[in-house]
Scaffold this motif. Structure first.
Motif, PDB file in Angstrom:
ATOM      1  N   LEU A 188       0.823  -1.209   0.000  1.00 53.24           N
ATOM      2  CA  LEU A 188       0.000   0.000   0.000  1.00 53.24           C
ATOM      3  C   LEU A 188       0.861   1.266   0.000  1.00 53.24           C
ATOM      4  CD1 LEU A 188      -3.093  -0.698   2.284  1.00 53.24           C
ATOM      5  CD2 LEU A 188      -2.765  -1.125  -0.150  1.00 53.24           C
ATOM      6  N   GLY A 189       2.069   1.168   0.554  1.00 52.86           N
ATOM      7  CA  GLY A 189       2.983   2.299   0.462  1.00 52.86           C
ATOM      8  C   GLY A 189       3.322   2.601  -0.990  1.00 52.86           C
ATOM      9  N   LEU A 190       3.587   1.541  -1.758  1.00 51.66           N
ATOM     10  CA  LEU A 190       3.877   1.724  -3.176  1.00 51.66           C
ATOM     11  C   LEU A 190       2.642   2.238  -3.921  1.00 51.66           C
ATOM     12  CD1 LEU A 190       6.156   1.377  -5.262  1.00 51.66           C
ATOM     13  CD2 LEU A 190       5.239  -0.915  -5.725  1.00 51.66           C
ATOM     14  N   TYR A 191       1.467   1.730  -3.547  1.00 46.40           N
ATOM     15  CA  TYR A 191       0.213   2.206  -4.132  1.00 46.40           C
ATOM     16  C   TYR A 191       0.041   3.713  -3.881  1.00 46.40           C
ATOM     17  CZ  TYR A 191      -4.680   3.592  -3.403  1.00 46.40           C
ATOM     18  OH  TYR A 191      -5.852   4.290  -3.366  1.00 46.40           O
ATOM     19  N   MET A 192       0.328   4.167  -2.658  1.00 53.94           N
ATOM     20  CA  MET A 192       0.178   5.582  -2.325  1.00 53.94           C
ATOM     21  C   MET A 192       1.143   6.442  -3.127  1.00 53.94           C
ATOM     22  SD  MET A 192      -0.253   5.256   1.810  1.00 53.94           S
ATOM     23  CE  MET A 192      -0.791   6.929   2.100  1.00 53.94           C
ATOM     24  N   VAL A 193       2.393   5.975  -3.245  1.00 54.10           N
ATOM     25  CA  VAL A 193       3.367   6.692  -4.062  1.00 54.10           C
ATOM     26  C   VAL A 193       2.847   6.835  -5.487  1.00 54.10           C
ATOM     27  CG1 VAL A 193       5.601   6.393  -5.205  1.00 54.10           C
ATOM     28  CG2 VAL A 193       5.440   6.161  -2.721  1.00 54.10           C
ATOM     29  N   ASN A 194       2.311   5.748  -6.025  1.00 55.85           N
ATOM     30  CA  ASN A 194       1.822   5.753  -7.393  1.00 55.85           C
ATOM     31  C   ASN A 194       0.663   6.742  -7.568  1.00 55.85           C
ATOM     32  OD1 ASN A 194       2.186   4.489 -10.022  1.00 55.85           O
ATOM     33  ND2 ASN A 194       0.174   3.565  -9.727  1.00 55.85           N
ATOM     34  N   GLN A 195      -0.254   6.755  -6.586  1.00 56.59           N
ATOM     35  CA  GLN A 195      -1.382   7.673  -6.648  1.00 56.59           C
ATOM     36  C   GLN A 195      -0.934   9.130  -6.569  1.00 56.59           C
ATOM     37  OE1 GLN A 195      -4.988   6.875  -6.763  1.00 56.59           O
ATOM     38  NE2 GLN A 195      -3.987   5.078  -7.633  1.00 56.59           N
ATOM     39  N   ASN A 212      -1.627  -3.675  -7.476  1.00 56.17           N
ATOM     40  CA  ASN A 212      -3.064  -3.617  -7.175  1.00 56.17           C
ATOM     41  C   ASN A 212      -3.610  -4.985  -6.780  1.00 56.17           C
ATOM     42  OD1 ASN A 212      -3.261  -0.849  -7.699  1.00 56.17           O
ATOM     43  ND2 ASN A 212      -3.667  -1.169  -9.873  1.00 56.17           N
ATOM     44  N   GLY A 213      -3.144  -6.034  -7.451  1.00 58.61           N
ATOM     45  CA  GLY A 213      -3.625  -7.375  -7.133  1.00 58.61           C
ATOM     46  C   GLY A 213      -3.223  -7.833  -5.744  1.00 58.61           C
ATOM     47  N   LEU A 214      -1.972  -7.583  -5.374  1.00 54.89           N
ATOM     48  CA  LEU A 214      -1.508  -7.990  -4.047  1.00 54.89           C
ATOM     49  C   LEU A 214      -2.167  -7.142  -2.962  1.00 54.89           C
ATOM     50  CD1 LEU A 214       0.276  -9.803  -2.337  1.00 54.89           C
ATOM     51  CD2 LEU A 214       2.192  -8.214  -2.732  1.00 54.89           C
ATOM     52  N   SER A 215      -2.406  -5.875  -3.245  1.00 50.67           N
ATOM     53  CA  SER A 215      -3.125  -5.019  -2.287  1.00 50.67           C
ATOM     54  C   SER A 215      -4.496  -5.607  -1.985  1.00 50.67           C
ATOM     55  CB  SER A 215      -3.281  -3.604  -2.847  1.00 50.67           C
ATOM     56  OG  SER A 215      -2.034  -2.986  -3.048  1.00 50.67           O
ATOM     57  N   GLU A 216      -5.221  -5.982  -3.022  1.00 50.52           N
ATOM     58  CA  GLU A 216      -6.553  -6.554  -2.847  1.00 50.52           C
ATOM     59  C   GLU A 216      -6.498  -7.854  -2.051  1.00 50.52           C
ATOM     60  OE1 GLU A 216     -10.479  -7.678  -5.544  1.00 50.52           O
ATOM     61  OE2 GLU A 216      -8.482  -7.760  -6.459  1.00 50.52           O
ATOM     62  N   LEU A 217      -5.537  -8.709  -2.356  1.00 53.16           N
ATOM     63  CA  LEU A 217      -5.416  -9.994  -1.665  1.00 53.16           C
ATOM     64  C   LEU A 217      -5.173  -9.787  -0.167  1.00 53.16           C
ATOM     65  CD1 LEU A 217      -5.066 -13.081  -1.561  1.00 53.16           C
ATOM     66  CD2 LEU A 217      -2.660 -12.742  -2.231  1.00 53.16           C
ATOM     67  N   ILE A 218      -4.222  -8.936   0.175  1.00 52.51           N
ATOM     68  CA  ILE A 218      -3.867  -8.751   1.588  1.00 52.51           C
ATOM     69  C   ILE A 218      -5.006  -8.095   2.357  1.00 52.51           C
ATOM     70  CG2 ILE A 218      -2.349  -7.466   3.156  1.00 52.51           C
ATOM     71  CD1 ILE A 218      -0.056  -8.023   1.231  1.00 52.51           C
ATOM     72  N   LEU A 219      -5.629  -7.083   1.792  1.00 52.72           N
ATOM     73  CA  LEU A 219      -6.726  -6.413   2.484  1.00 52.72           C
ATOM     74  C   LEU A 219      -7.907  -7.347   2.694  1.00 52.72           C
ATOM     75  CD1 LEU A 219      -6.584  -2.962   0.662  1.00 52.72           C
ATOM     76  CD2 LEU A 219      -6.019  -3.401   3.061  1.00 52.72           C
ATOM     77  N   THR A 220      -8.134  -8.250   1.755  1.00 56.26           N
ATOM     78  CA  THR A 220      -9.228  -9.221   1.896  1.00 56.26           C
ATOM     79  C   THR A 220      -8.924 -10.232   2.994  1.00 56.26           C
ATOM     80  OG1 THR A 220      -9.763  -8.982  -0.456  1.00 56.26           O
ATOM     81  CG2 THR A 220     -10.616 -10.925   0.663  1.00 56.26           C
ATOM     82  N   LEU A 221      -7.693 -10.719   3.033  1.00 57.28           N
ATOM     83  CA  LEU A 221      -7.300 -11.651   4.091  1.00 57.28           C
ATOM     84  C   LEU A 221      -7.449 -11.005   5.466  1.00 57.28           C
ATOM     85  CD1 LEU A 221      -4.108 -13.224   2.466  1.00 57.28           C
ATOM     86  CD2 LEU A 221      -6.217 -14.456   3.013  1.00 57.28           C
ATOM     87  N   GLN A 222      -7.044  -9.758   5.588  1.00 55.01           N
ATOM     88  CA  GLN A 222      -7.161  -9.068   6.871  1.00 55.01           C
ATOM     89  C   GLN A 222      -8.623  -8.858   7.247  1.00 55.01           C
ATOM     90  OE1 GLN A 222      -4.703  -5.478   6.518  1.00 55.01           O
ATOM     91  NE2 GLN A 222      -3.163  -6.473   7.786  1.00 55.01           N
ATOM     92  N   GLY A 223      -9.416  -8.370   6.300  1.00 53.21           N
ATOM     93  CA  GLY A 223     -10.818  -8.091   6.602  1.00 53.21           C
ATOM     94  C   GLY A 223     -11.596  -9.330   6.979  1.00 53.21           C
ATOM     95  N   ASN A 224     -11.245 -10.456   6.377  1.00 49.38           N
ATOM     96  CA  ASN A 224     -11.915 -11.724   6.695  1.00 49.38           C
ATOM     97  C   ASN A 224     -11.343 -12.389   7.939  1.00 49.38           C
ATOM     98  OD1 ASN A 224     -13.506 -11.420   4.429  1.00 49.38           O
ATOM     99  ND2 ASN A 224     -12.272 -12.767   3.145  1.00 49.38           N
ATOM    100  N   GLY A 225     -10.248 -11.859   8.477  1.00 51.95           N
ATOM    101  CA  GLY A 225      -9.590 -12.522   9.606  1.00 51.95           C
ATOM    102  C   GLY A 225      -9.211 -13.945   9.256  1.00 51.95           C
ATOM    103  N   ASP A 226      -8.747 -14.138   8.029  1.00 51.67           N
ATOM    104  CA  ASP A 226      -8.525 -15.475   7.471  1.00 51.67           C
ATOM    105  C   ASP A 226      -7.158 -16.017   7.906  1.00 51.67           C
ATOM    106  OD1 ASP A 226      -8.381 -17.787   6.004  1.00 51.67           O
ATOM    107  OD2 ASP A 226      -8.783 -16.848   4.058  1.00 51.67           O
ATOM    108  N   TYR A 227      -7.117 -16.550   9.107  1.00 48.79           N
ATOM    109  CA  TYR A 227      -5.868 -17.063   9.691  1.00 48.79           C
ATOM    110  C   TYR A 227      -5.248 -18.157   8.834  1.00 48.79           C
ATOM    111  CZ  TYR A 227      -2.876 -19.452  13.151  1.00 48.79           C
ATOM    112  OH  TYR A 227      -1.826 -20.049  13.807  1.00 48.79           O
ATOM    113  N   GLU A 228      -6.048 -19.128   8.423  1.00 43.65           N
ATOM    114  CA  GLU A 228      -5.516 -20.229   7.615  1.00 43.65           C
ATOM    115  C   GLU A 228      -5.065 -19.733   6.240  1.00 43.65           C
ATOM    116  OE1 GLU A 228      -4.786 -23.192   8.604  1.00 43.65           O
ATOM    117  OE2 GLU A 228      -5.590 -22.795  10.619  1.00 43.65           O
TER     118      GLU A 228
END
Length: 546
Positions: free
Chosen positions: A409-416, A487-503
């Motif tokens: 997300l740091g790289l995403y912010m720089v890009n924006q 963008n793809g990795l940002s979406e993946l990580i934010l989804t894992l966090q939001g779902n609390g997907d430990y496994e």
């Protein structure tokens, strides 16, 4: 039952003596240790100093008191990471002793925690926060009321049962001394914000309630000096990621650079809203009382001084404070410049294609590091499905994934911000410097949260064609594909966090959080070129002329 790794001086001496020659003196027993592979050349020395001529005598005296309190944090961290410091410092000498001091124990922090002193096995995952023979299952079954607190130690009583002890009780005498120094410093402070913060932080050290002092630190806008002190990060606890380690930084503000950074805070809500993920994973609003500042760091102590050195700070970690006020992002400019000059540029000369070496720039490195810290405040702090906070749901995997989120997300912010015309330079500058930064960071190995995060990013980018390895063995960035992968990795990580997907996070770390054989050959090539992995400091009152 595992054998305790906190050995008395006598026990350590006897173990080491079996592999070495023992020398007895009148006052102590010195041991010539047979050393496993260790690498003092990993570290390039750097002198921590800055211009103090603009400071008042009161401010210089405050620095003296801050450093005294920081030294106490250093002593406590030794106990948390290893145990009784004197046990191992009395039993080692020469280069081995120097390396023990860098690593705060006999385990190499830049080589996956491998022991480099004979007589030691693997480092306990829970360091000294828990009994070394305690299992995860035993801890969970004990259901300790304060077991998951950041500020308790877990111990075992004579009956073998687990119980907790608050930090402020366990380290009472040391913390009283540290609080006393901070109270004296507050009496000298002329800046109202600094005075209030030092008073409240002194009190917080004595009761482990840091909320009020965190808020006061957030409100401290105009002081020439700053101090980060107390139990801060939880990286040392690799068993659960619950327990915070004692740390301290003593800082002097770079006023001119800080003015340049201040304008970026206004864009945080917009950047949060535009994150490349479904709306439900970005519904939280980041605090807008955050600020960005540049500092010269003049003293490191405790956790932040162990192994690889921190070059930027994003605090407080308290999610409640973050939601109310945001965070402060402190860029440690002199330490950052040292890593760029002594490590990143030489790595780039080995690993980056000659056609893109012109894109390795300090301003890009500074921004990538800075927005990594800013990005901790974006995304989501609480799961969307009732699993509680992200930190609680993801347990020991949280630190690694959170660092991965901040990287991408740091790289995403720089890009924006580049697209808005708020940053100078080109996408190629920031993307190529980012890739070179991964090579710098993964040399720490993949055992740390930062190392795992960097490997996830590297392997994901490799799969998506964000860069290619040329026949000459050097790497070249594909800007368009790196933006897509970002963008793809940002979406993946934010989804894992939001779902609390430990496994799901565990699977990600197993599949992508490792250093592959091909990359390891590249890292070996960098090491063969004698590029240091990190920096160590000459620091103290004498260095500062105080």
């Amino acid at each position: 039952m595992k054998k305790s790794f906190v050995l008395s001086a006598i026990a350590l001496t006897s173990i080491l003596a079996s592999c070495s020659t023992q020398k007895t003196t009148q006052n102590s027993t010195e041991v010539e240790t047979k050393v496993n592979e260790f690498k003092p050349q990993y570290y390039s020395e750097y002198t921590l100093k800055t211009d103090l001529s603009h400071l008042s005598e009161n401010e210089k005296n405050i620095i003296r008191l801050m450093i005294k309190s920081a030294d106490i944090m250093d002593d406590i961290f030794w106990q948390q990471a290893y145990g009784a410091k004197i046990d191992i410092t009395d039993a080692t000498k020469g280069e081995v002793l120097d390396y023990v001091k860098i690593n705060y124990g006999p385990w190499d922090r830049l080589d996956n925690e491998k022991p480099f002193v004979d007589g030691f096995g693997p480092k306990p995952a829970g360091a000294m926060f828990y009994p070394v023979d305690m299992t995860k299952e035993e801890f969970e079954a004990a259901n300790l009321p304060e077991g998951k607190s950041n500020y308790t130690l877990v111990k075992r009583n004579r009956d073998g049962k687990l119980y907790t002890v608050p930090y402020h009780v366990n380290y009472k005498n040391q913390l009283q001394n540290a609080a006393g120094y901070l109270a004296k410093a507050s009496e000298l402070a002329e800046d109202p914000g600094l005075k209030k913060y030092l008073q409240l932080r002194a009190a917080a050290l004595l009761n482990d309630d840091f909320y009020a002092s965190d808020l006061a630190w957030m409100d401290m806008k105009n002081s020439n000096l700053d101090l980060v002190i107390g139990p801060i990060e939880t990286y040392e606890d690799q068993l659960f990621g619950y327990k915070a380690s004692y740390s301290s930084y003593v800082l002097v503000k770079d006023v001119e650079w800080s003015k340049k950074l201040a304008r970026f805070v206004q864009y945080l809500p917009e950047l949060q809203q535009n994150l490349p993920v479904n709306a439900k994973y970005k519904a939280e609003k980041p605090g807008t009382d955050s600020d960005l500042n540049a500092y010269d760091v003049i003293y490191y102590a405790g956790d932040c001084n162990a192994g690889g050195k921190t070059i930027a700070i994003n605090l407080p970690n308290d999610e409640q404070v973050q939601l109310e006020k945001g965070t402060r992002r402190l860029q440690l400019k002199n330490a950052m410049q040292a890593k760029f000059d002594q490590i990143l540029v030489p790595i780039s000369n080995v690993m980056i294609d000659e056609s893109q070496q012109k894109n390795i720039k300090f301003d890009a490195f500074f921004s990538n590091v800075m927005f990594h810290e800013v990005a901790h405040g974006l995304g989501i702090k609480n799961t969307i499905n009732g699993k509680g906070s992200v930190r609680e749901a993801l347990k020991e995997t949280q630190s690694g994934l959170e660092e991965g989120k901040a990287d991408i997300l740091g790289l995403y912010m720089v890009n924006q911000l580049l697209k808005k015309g708020e940053l100078e330079g080109s996408q190629e500058d920031y993307f190529v410097t980012f890739l070179a930064g991964i090579f710098r960071s993964v040399r720490f190995g993949a055992s740390s949260a930062h190392g795992q995060a960097n490997m996830v990013c590297f392997n994901y980018f490799a799969e998506k064609g964000a860069f290619e390895k040329l026949p000459n063995g050097r790497y070249k960035v594909n800007v368009a594909k790196m933006e897509q992968a970002m963008n793809g990795l940002s979406e993946l990580i934010l989804t894992l966090q939001g779902n609390g997907d430990y496994e799901g996070v565990k699977t990600l770390m197993v599949t992508k959080g490792k250093i592959g054989s091909d990359l390891q050959k590249d890292l070996d090539k960098i090491n063969a070129s004698n590029v240091p992995v990190d920096i160590k400091f000459k620091q103290g009152l004498d260095i500062l002329g105080l």
